[in-house]
Write a protein that holds these residues in place. Structure first.
Motif, short mmCIF file in Angstrom:
data_model
loop_
_atom_site.label_atom_id
_atom_site.label_comp_id
_atom_site.label_asym_id
_atom_site.label_seq_id
_atom_site.Cartn_x
_atom_site.Cartn_y
_atom_site.Cartn_z
N TYR A 26 -10.94 -3.31 -0.61
CA TYR A 26 -10.43 -3.93 0.13
C TYR A 26 -12.40 -5.58 0.18
O TYR A 26 -13.49 -5.33 0.82
CB TYR A 26 -10.74 -4.39 1.70
CG TYR A 26 -10.25 -5.50 2.91
CD1 TYR A 26 -10.02 -6.97 2.70
CD2 TYR A 26 -10.99 -5.61 4.34
CE1 TYR A 26 -9.17 -7.32 3.35
CE2 TYR A 26 -10.98 -6.39 4.79
CZ TYR A 26 -10.51 -7.15 4.28
OH TYR A 26 -10.22 -8.72 5.33
N ARG A 33 -9.63 5.28 -3.39
CA ARG A 33 -9.02 4.28 -4.14
C ARG A 33 -7.93 2.42 -3.76
O ARG A 33 -7.89 2.09 -4.40
CB ARG A 33 -7.38 4.81 -4.31
CG ARG A 33 -7.83 5.88 -5.15
CD ARG A 33 -6.80 7.02 -5.39
NE ARG A 33 -5.33 6.23 -6.67
CZ ARG A 33 -4.39 6.89 -6.10
NH1 ARG A 33 -3.94 8.36 -5.17
NH2 ARG A 33 -3.44 5.41 -6.63
N LEU A 34 -8.17 2.63 -2.56
CA LEU A 34 -8.03 1.22 -1.89
C LEU A 34 -9.04 0.59 -1.62
O LEU A 34 -9.54 1.18 -0.35
CB LEU A 34 -6.86 1.78 -0.43
CG LEU A 34 -6.18 0.18 0.04
CD1 LEU A 34 -5.60 -0.13 -0.01
CD2 LEU A 34 -6.03 1.14 1.64
N LEU A 91 -7.65 -4.90 -2.66
CA LEU A 91 -6.73 -6.41 -1.97
C LEU A 91 -7.76 -7.19 -1.40
O LEU A 91 -8.57 -7.41 -1.57
CB LEU A 91 -6.51 -5.53 -0.49
CG LEU A 91 -5.61 -4.09 0.27
CD1 LEU A 91 -5.46 -4.57 1.11
CD2 LEU A 91 -3.96 -4.98 -0.98
N LEU A 122 -4.46 7.85 0.57
CA LEU A 122 -5.54 6.82 -0.44
C LEU A 122 -6.96 6.44 -0.74
O LEU A 122 -7.55 6.70 -1.85
CB LEU A 122 -5.08 5.49 -0.46
CG LEU A 122 -4.06 5.23 -1.01
CD1 LEU A 122 -3.57 3.69 -1.07
CD2 LEU A 122 -3.97 5.44 -2.57
N THR A 130 -2.48 6.77 4.03
CA THR A 130 -1.22 7.03 2.74
C THR A 130 -2.42 8.27 2.27
O THR A 130 -1.46 8.56 1.04
CB THR A 130 -1.43 5.63 2.24
OG1 THR A 130 -2.80 5.46 2.01
CG2 THR A 130 -0.06 4.76 3.18
N LEU A 146 -6.50 2.55 -8.97
CA LEU A 146 -7.24 1.76 -7.45
C LEU A 146 -6.05 0.73 -7.44
O LEU A 146 -5.62 -0.07 -8.32
CB LEU A 146 -8.67 1.22 -7.90
CG LEU A 146 -9.38 2.78 -8.56
CD1 LEU A 146 -10.85 1.63 -8.31
CD2 LEU A 146 -9.35 3.80 -7.59
N LEU A 147 -6.62 0.26 -5.71
CA LEU A 147 -5.57 -1.00 -5.49
C LEU A 147 -6.88 -1.60 -4.58
O LEU A 147 -7.26 -1.18 -3.78
CB LEU A 147 -4.57 -0.67 -4.35
CG LEU A 147 -3.11 -1.16 -4.00
CD1 LEU A 147 -2.94 -2.13 -4.93
CD2 LEU A 147 -2.30 -1.41 -2.33
N VAL A 195 0.71 -1.27 -0.27
CA VAL A 195 0.00 0.05 0.01
C VAL A 195 1.13 1.41 -0.37
O VAL A 195 0.68 2.19 -0.85
CB VAL A 195 -0.82 0.34 1.17
CG1 VAL A 195 -1.74 1.70 1.90
CG2 VAL A 195 -2.25 -0.76 1.19
N ALA A 199 0.74 4.24 -2.64
CA ALA A 199 0.84 5.32 -2.84
C ALA A 199 1.73 6.41 -3.30
O ALA A 199 1.15 7.49 -3.49
CB ALA A 199 0.43 5.58 -1.23
N ARG A 211 -6.14 3.80 4.24
CA ARG A 211 -6.31 5.07 3.68
C ARG A 211 -6.65 6.32 4.22
O ARG A 211 -5.78 6.83 3.58
CB ARG A 211 -7.75 4.56 3.22
CG ARG A 211 -8.63 3.03 2.51
CD ARG A 211 -9.82 3.18 3.00
NE ARG A 211 -10.41 1.95 2.30
CZ ARG A 211 -11.60 1.34 2.49
NH1 ARG A 211 -11.86 1.12 3.27
NH2 ARG A 211 -11.68 0.27 0.98
N VAL A 270 -7.10 -1.52 6.89
CA VAL A 270 -7.46 -1.02 5.41
C VAL A 270 -7.33 0.18 6.01
O VAL A 270 -7.20 1.04 5.40
CB VAL A 270 -8.24 -1.37 4.64
CG1 VAL A 270 -8.51 -1.03 3.39
CG2 VAL A 270 -7.77 -2.80 4.42
#
Length: 436
Positions: A330, A327-328, A299, A324, A322, A296-297, A284, A288, A319, A315
């Motif tokens: 799960y 964009r993160l 998981l 994000l 970072t 997007l990432l 992550v 970032a 978020r 998570v």
């Protein structure tokens, strides 16, 4: 399970340097036509197997093929599924090497079979086998899912002796895989065998008081699986919108990160990461700092780890930390082939899901030691570079096809640890009533 192949023909002693030079004088030999009988006159010792009756059933098949089979039981679960022709090890693990040496001497063992080559007693057994010139055959979940299991000489994944040089596979062909029988869903079979295994391991704990399992042996294990079932349905609702977005034809650009089981020994032994949490943080933070701002990432939680772990809080913290934000993502139970097909690339440690990504022609970065870590299959880049250079690492189609054929031919058996399937041409596939 299909007929096993001769263990002596599973691997090559060639080093990567030999293969790179084109020196193929000792390449993987051909498997003889009498492969079903390759275990005749063998003295086989089984250690721990998959939960359930698989090793017991396999032992009967091996005896039918002319082998002598013995077993060592380490706990009540082992004993329940293999009570006959077995020896129980009651002592502490530091006494196991002497015990194993004695059994190998008395039984004239020339082959050891085990499930999972990273368990402590199995690592000890591998060292002793090497000293005594004993063949070790390691079973694991299949490299190719879902209709195969792995049986590989010496070790799997990071300990596999399959060549790691692409030129080997481009110059040495393997037969096309035979037609396979479909396994189908086995989750409820596995759950039933596991429940019974843990029940007897707990009930008979006084008989094996010094045994230490790789998971806690307690009644809370059953409660954990109840919790896992509840999480399955909760995340099915919670993830519905995200999965729909990622699975659509208009999905935004994203990278997929399949998580592995938290206590998977392949991680600690064959990667630089001690925990899945450490892996998540590492990926992550890199994403970032270095990924395109429109990406997007994603998981993806491992389904077999659902009863034990939930990374929602981690998570959420990442978020915020970072920047994000959304964009993160799960998720738990997407249709994995669809997500792989839509992703820009995949980052994994050494999960067999990496092979699924390669199968779909997706750029794949393995941060651990995996059997498929080969230039032309996986990306030769750092994690920081991968986010912006993923498109440069296309999968070589001829290399992949040859590699897949070799993997199946040398290490994979059509079948399943937890449920029986009929495979034409094998003992399990014979219709005795009709004589064929």
């Amino acid at each position: 399970m299909s007929s096993p192949v001769p263990p002596a023909t599973l691997v090559s002693d060639n080093s990567a340097a030999d293969v790179e030079r084109g020196d193929f004088r000792d390449t993987l030999p051909e498997i003889p036509e009498n492969a079903p009988y390759c275990f005749r006159d063998r003295n086989i010792l089984m250690l721990q197997g998959p939960v359930g009756p698989f090793f017991n059933r396999l032992a009967k098949d091996l005896q039918w093929a002319g082998a002598k089979v013995h077993k060592i039981n380490f706990n009540g679960g082992d004993w329940f599924y293999f009570p006959a022709n077995a020896t129980s090890f009651w002592d502490s693990l530091d006494k196991f090497p002497a015990f194993l040496n004695r059994v190998c001497e008395e039984k004239r063992i020339d082959t050891i079979m085990l499930f999972g080559d990273c368990r402590k007693m199995h690592r000890m057994a591998s060292e002793i086998a090497s000293e005594r010139g004993i063949e070790v055959l390691v079973f694991e979940e299949g490299y190719i899912r879902p209709d195969y299991i792995t049986m590989e000489s010496h070790g799997v994944n990071g300990r596999s002796k399959m060549p790691r040089a692409g030129i080997f596979y481009l110059n040495a062909s393997a037969p096309e895989p035979a037609e396979t029988s479909t396994v189908g869903k086995s989750i409820w079979h596995a759950t039933g065998w596991a429940f019974t295994y843990y029940f007897w391991a707990i009930v008979l704990w006084p008989a094996f008081p010094r045994y230490r399992h790789h998971r806690p042996l307690s009644w809370f294990e059953g409660l954990a699986w109840v919790r896992g079932a509840a999480r399955k349905y909760w995340y099915r609702l919670k993830n519905r919108a995200d999965i729909a977005k990622l699975s659509s034809d208009a999905a935004p650009p994203f990278f997929l990160v399949p998580l592995q089981v938290h206590n998977d020994a392949q991680i600690g032994v064959h990667s630089e990461f001690e925990t899945i949490e450490e892996f998540i943080r590492h990926v992550v933070r890199s994403f970032a700092d270095h990924a395109p701002r429109d990406a997007l990432l994603v998981l993806k939680h491992h389904p077999m780890d659902r009863p034990y772990t939930d990374y929602t809080r981690l998570v959420r913290k990442l978020r915020d930390k970072t920047g994000l934000g959304q964009r993160l993502i799960y998720v738990h139970d997407p249709h994995l082939p669809t997500l792989i097909q839509n992703a820009k690339g995949m980052v994994t440690i050494n999960s067999t899901t990496g092979l699924s990504s390669i199968h779909h022609g997706k750029p794949t970065l393995a941060l651990g030691d995996a059997v498929y870590c080969i230039d032309g299959l996986t990306a030769s880049a750092t994690l920081d570079e991968f986010w912006t250079r993923a498109d440069e690492f296309s999968v070589h189609p001829d290399l992949y096809q040859s590699f897949r054929n070799h993997i199946i031919y040398r290490t994979q058996l059509n079948g399943n640890f937890y449920r029986r399937i009929k495979i034409p041409g094998t003992l399990a596939g014979i219709d005795w009533a009709r004589g064929k």
